[in-house]
Write a protein that holds these residues in place. Sequence first.
Motif, PDB file in Angstrom:
ATOM      1  N   MET A   1     -16.786  30.653 -27.696  1.00 37.85           N
ATOM      2  CA  MET A   1     -16.684  29.800 -28.869  1.00 37.85           C
ATOM      3  C   MET A   1     -17.584  28.579 -28.709  1.00 37.85           C
ATOM      4  N   LYS A   2     -17.937  27.967 -29.835  1.00 40.94           N
ATOM      5  CA  LYS A   2     -18.814  26.794 -29.785  1.00 40.94           C
ATOM      6  C   LYS A   2     -18.103  25.624 -29.120  1.00 40.94           C
ATOM      7  N   THR A   3     -18.854  24.781 -28.441  1.00 38.46           N
ATOM      8  CA  THR A   3     -18.221  23.594 -27.878  1.00 38.46           C
ATOM      9  C   THR A   3     -17.931  22.638 -29.036  1.00 38.46           C
ATOM     10  N   LEU A   4     -17.060  21.695 -28.769  1.00 39.83           N
ATOM     11  CA  LEU A   4     -16.700  20.770 -29.841  1.00 39.83           C
ATOM     12  C   LEU A   4     -17.912  19.984 -30.326  1.00 39.83           C
ATOM     13  N   LEU A   5     -18.728  19.538 -29.369  1.00 37.12           N
ATOM     14  CA  LEU A   5     -19.915  18.779 -29.775  1.00 37.12           C
ATOM     15  C   LEU A   5     -20.871  19.629 -30.596  1.00 37.12           C
ATOM     16  N   GLU A   6     -20.977  20.893 -30.232  1.00 40.08           N
ATOM     17  CA  GLU A   6     -21.840  21.773 -31.037  1.00 40.08           C
ATOM     18  C   GLU A   6     -21.308  21.868 -32.458  1.00 40.08           C
ATOM     19  N   MET A   7     -19.997  21.988 -32.568  1.00 37.87           N
ATOM     20  CA  MET A   7     -19.409  22.132 -33.908  1.00 37.87           C
ATOM     21  C   MET A   7     -19.610  20.885 -34.751  1.00 37.87           C
ATOM     22  N   ILE A   8     -19.326  19.733 -34.179  1.00 35.64           N
ATOM     23  CA  ILE A   8     -19.457  18.549 -35.030  1.00 35.64           C
ATOM     24  C   ILE A   8     -20.915  18.142 -35.220  1.00 35.64           C
ATOM     25  N   THR A   9     -21.763  18.522 -34.270  1.00 35.85           N
ATOM     26  CA  THR A   9     -23.189  18.263 -34.467  1.00 35.85           C
ATOM     27  C   THR A   9     -23.713  19.103 -35.637  1.00 35.85           C
ATOM     28  N   ALA A  10     -23.274  20.357 -35.682  1.00 33.17           N
ATOM     29  CA  ALA A  10     -23.699  21.227 -36.790  1.00 33.17           C
ATOM     30  C   ALA A  10     -23.286  20.610 -38.135  1.00 33.17           C
ATOM     31  N   ASP A 103     -11.026  33.777 -24.024  1.00 29.97           N
ATOM     32  CA  ASP A 103     -11.350  34.021 -22.607  1.00 29.97           C
ATOM     33  C   ASP A 103     -11.965  32.767 -22.018  1.00 29.97           C
ATOM     34  N   ARG A 104     -11.723  32.523 -20.756  1.00 31.35           N
ATOM     35  CA  ARG A 104     -12.274  31.355 -20.049  1.00 31.35           C
ATOM     36  C   ARG A 104     -12.117  30.073 -20.873  1.00 31.35           C
ATOM     37  N   LEU A 105     -11.006  29.955 -21.575  1.00 25.22           N
ATOM     38  CA  LEU A 105     -10.718  28.769 -22.392  1.00 25.22           C
ATOM     39  C   LEU A 105     -11.858  28.451 -23.355  1.00 25.22           C
ATOM     40  N   GLY A 106     -12.568  29.489 -23.752  1.00 30.49           N
ATOM     41  CA  GLY A 106     -13.605  29.315 -24.762  1.00 30.49           C
ATOM     42  C   GLY A 106     -14.983  29.012 -24.213  1.00 30.49           C
ATOM     43  N   VAL A 107     -15.114  28.918 -22.916  1.00 34.57           N
ATOM     44  CA  VAL A 107     -16.446  28.673 -22.347  1.00 34.57           C
ATOM     45  C   VAL A 107     -17.249  29.967 -22.435  1.00 34.57           C
ATOM     46  N   GLU A 108     -18.414  29.885 -23.040  1.00 36.10           N
ATOM     47  CA  GLU A 108     -19.218  31.088 -23.224  1.00 36.10           C
ATOM     48  C   GLU A 108     -20.020  31.432 -21.984  1.00 36.10           C
ATOM     49  N   GLU A 109     -20.206  32.723 -21.767  1.00 34.64           N
ATOM     50  CA  GLU A 109     -21.070  33.146 -20.678  1.00 34.64           C
ATOM     51  C   GLU A 109     -22.518  32.926 -21.091  1.00 34.64           C
ATOM     52  N   VAL A 110     -23.406  32.789 -20.114  1.00 32.97           N
ATOM     53  CA  VAL A 110     -24.822  32.606 -20.439  1.00 32.97           C
ATOM     54  C   VAL A 110     -25.347  33.863 -21.136  1.00 32.97           C
ATOM     55  N   LYS A 111     -26.365  33.673 -21.991  1.00 34.79           N
ATOM     56  CA  LYS A 111     -26.874  34.816 -22.752  1.00 34.79           C
ATOM     57  C   LYS A 111     -27.552  35.831 -21.839  1.00 34.79           C
ATOM     58  N   ASN A 112     -28.356  35.317 -20.914  1.00 34.20           N
ATOM     59  CA  ASN A 112     -29.038  36.209 -19.971  1.00 34.20           C
ATOM     60  C   ASN A 112     -28.558  35.930 -18.555  1.00 34.20           C
ATOM     61  N   PRO A 113     -27.539  36.648 -18.124  1.00 34.49           N
ATOM     62  CA  PRO A 113     -27.005  36.396 -16.779  1.00 34.49           C
ATOM     63  C   PRO A 113     -28.082  36.574 -15.712  1.00 34.49           C
ATOM     64  N   LYS A 114     -28.043  35.687 -14.748  1.00 36.08           N
ATOM     65  CA  LYS A 114     -29.034  35.729 -13.674  1.00 36.08           C
ATOM     66  C   LYS A 114     -28.391  36.264 -12.393  1.00 36.08           C
ATOM     67  N   LYS A 150     -19.794  31.059 -15.425  1.00 37.60           N
ATOM     68  CA  LYS A 150     -20.674  31.145 -16.585  1.00 37.60           C
ATOM     69  C   LYS A 150     -21.263  32.545 -16.757  1.00 37.60           C
ATOM     70  N   GLY A 151     -20.805  33.479 -15.959  1.00 40.35           N
ATOM     71  CA  GLY A 151     -21.174  34.875 -16.191  1.00 40.35           C
ATOM     72  C   GLY A 151     -22.366  35.380 -15.410  1.00 40.35           C
ATOM     73  N   GLU A 519     -20.594  22.860 -19.862  1.00 35.98           N
ATOM     74  CA  GLU A 519     -22.024  23.068 -20.141  1.00 35.98           C
ATOM     75  C   GLU A 519     -22.867  22.174 -19.248  1.00 35.98           C
ATOM     76  N   THR A 520     -22.518  20.889 -19.249  1.00 37.14           N
ATOM     77  CA  THR A 520     -23.283  19.922 -18.462  1.00 37.14           C
ATOM     78  C   THR A 520     -23.181  20.219 -16.972  1.00 37.14           C
ATOM     79  N   VAL A 521     -21.971  20.500 -16.535  1.00 45.85           N
ATOM     80  CA  VAL A 521     -21.746  20.772 -15.114  1.00 45.85           C
ATOM     81  C   VAL A 521     -22.625  21.935 -14.655  1.00 45.85           C
ATOM     82  N   TYR A 522     -22.673  22.966 -15.466  1.00 45.69           N
ATOM     83  CA  TYR A 522     -23.460  24.137 -15.097  1.00 45.69           C
ATOM     84  C   TYR A 522     -24.960  23.832 -15.151  1.00 45.69           C
ATOM     85  N   GLU A 523     -25.390  23.233 -16.243  1.00 43.83           N
ATOM     86  CA  GLU A 523     -26.819  22.954 -16.389  1.00 43.83           C
ATOM     87  C   GLU A 523     -27.335  22.029 -15.302  1.00 43.83           C
TER      88      GLU A 523
END
Length: 588
Positions: A1-10, A103-114, A150-151, A519-523
Motif C-alpha cells: 500500500m502507499k505510504t501516508l506521505l505518498e497519499m497526501i502528496t498525491a 502484509d508487512r503492515l503495508g510496507v511494499e516490497e521493492v519492484k526489482n528485488p536484488k 523489503k523483499g 522507506e527511508t531506513v531502507y534507502e
Amino acid sequence: MKTLLEMITAEMQDAFRKAGYEEELAKVTLSNRPDLCEYQCNGAMAGAKKYKKAPFMIAEDVAGYLKDSRCFETVDVVKPGFINLKLSPVFAAEYLNEMAGADRLGVEEVKNPKTIIIDYGGPNVAKPLHVGHLRSAIIGESVKRIARFKGNKVIGDIHLGDWGYQMGLIITELRKRSPELVYFDDSYEGEYPEEAPFTIGELEEIYPTASAYAKEHEDYREEALHATYLLQNGHRGYRAIWNHIMHVSVEDLKKNYRKLNVEFDLWKGEADAQKYIPDMVQMLKDKGYARYDEGALVVDVQEETDNKEVPPCMILKSDGAALYDTTDLATLVQREEDYHPDEVIYVVDKRQELHFIQVFRCAKKTGIVPRDTELKFLGFGTMNGKDGKPFKTREGGVMRLENLIREIDEEMYRKIMDNRTVEEEEAKRTAETVGLAAIKYGDLSNQASKDYIFDVDRFTSFEGNTGPYILYTIVRIKSILNKYRENGGAPEGLHVLPAEDQYEKALMLQTLRFNDVMETVYEETAPHKICAYIYELANEFNKFYHETKILAEEDETKKSGYIALLSLTKRVLETCIDLLGFEAPERM
Ligand code: ARG
C-alpha cells in the motif's frame, strides 16, 4: 500500500495542478511545528519566483482545491505562504485499519528485488571475539533484516578471518608444547586423528600466549611465519591442525552468535577464497592490469580526480604470498561465480575504508565484478568507554564479548529482581532478552559511522532512549491486551476508530508513519532511524496510556477502538525491534 506521505502528496499534487501550478512543488513533509500542524507543504514559496506571484496567493489558490479532500481535517494558509495540514481522524483510522490488514503492515516490497550479499561479523578464528566484532554483527544483522523485509534476496556471509598468521602462531606453540604429535612428523602418511589435540578453552589460551611470545622472540616469530607459509602451501599435518582449529572455533562462534541473535547464511572465510587466487592472478597479468613493483605484484587504482594518494592494490608479495587485498578480491570472484550479486555490502570498521576503496576499484577496473554491481562500504565507528577511549576491561585489557554480555545481563538481572514481578528463573531469561536489547539498541541508535560511548548504566535504564524502555513499553501493551482477553474480549479483528482526543491522535500519527520510516531506513541503510522512530512511538503510546482510561472505558465500542490501536502499535514496535535484531519478553 502507499505510504501516508505518498497519499497526501498525491492529493497535494492534484490541488497544485488544478490551481494551475506545476505539481513538482507539491512536496509534503512532516511538520516542524507540531504545535501548529501535523504536516506541511512549502511549495508555494518555491513557486513564487516562477509564477511571479506572492506565495500567500499561490497557497490560497491551492488550499481552495483541498477543501473537499478526504485526507485533511484542516488546511490552513499561513504567511508568508505555508500550507499547514492536519490529518482527518477518519482518514487516519482508515489508513491504520488498512495497515493492520496488509502484509508487512503495508510496507511494499521493492519492484526489482536484488540479490544482496552482506559481509559482516568477520571474526578471526581462534582469537577471542572482542567488542570490535560486536558492532559488525549487530549492524550487519539489522541491515540484512531490513533488506530482506523489503523483499530482496539477502545472503549474510560471516567471512571468517581463518587464513592468517594466527594459525601459524597456534601451530608453532602447539609444536613447542607437544612436539611428539603426529602432525609434526613429516614422514607420517596415515590418517590424522579425528579428535582435536585441544579444547576451545586451551585454544583460547594458546593464541594469546603465542602472540605475546612472538613479539619478544624473533626466531619464534619467524617460525610462526614459516608455519603460516607451509599451511598456506598445503602442508598435510598443518592442514589437519587447521581443520581442528576451525572445527573447535566455529562451534564456539556459532554459540556466541546465537546468543546475539545473529544468524549467517554462509560460514565462508578467507581460506575458501584461496583456490580462486591463481586464476585471478593469471587474468590480472594476461589482461595487463597487474605490474611488478619492487618484486610485488600490484594493480594501480589511483584515479585522476583523487586529491589524496590511493596506493596500488597489493596482489602478491615478492615471496609470492597473498594478502588481505588478494583475499577480498578472490572472495568477490567466488561470490560472482556462486551468486552473481547485484550488491555486496561490507559492514566493517571504518578504519578499513582505504582497503575497501582499493579493492572495489580494482574489482571494477579488472572486471572481477560487472560495472553495475554495487559494492558498498558501511564503515562503523569505534565503541568507546566512558573515558572516550576504545572500550576496555576494568584492568585495561581487551574486553571480550562474552564478558561484556555477562556484565550487561547481570545488571539487567539486578534491575528486574528489584521490580520483583517475576520469579528468579524467569528473571534470568528475561535479563538475557532485555540485556541483548540494551546492547543492540545502545549501538544501533547511533548512526553507524559515528563513534559512541558504551555506557552500561544508561543502556540498561528503563527510562529514556534505550532498548529496555522500548521493551517495557511493548510489555505494557501486551499486559493490557492480556487483561482485555481475560475479561472476555478478543483483541483480534477490531477496528481503529477516529481519534477523539489529542493523545489518541498523536499516537495514531506516529503509528501510521511506519511505512514512510521504513522507506527511508531502507534507502539510506539507516537502522538508527528505526530507533529514533520507535522511541517517539513509545513516548506517544506512554503519554496516551497515562491520559486515557483504556480498560476502564465504559463505552465498549470506544474501548475496542483503543484495543485495535494498541494491537497495531504493538505490531509496529515488534516488527521494528525484529528488524533491529532483538525481541521482547512476555513480562519484565
Ligand atoms: N577479519 C577482519 C578483522 O577482524 C574483518 C573482515 C572484514 N571483511 C572483509 N571482507 N574484509 O579485521
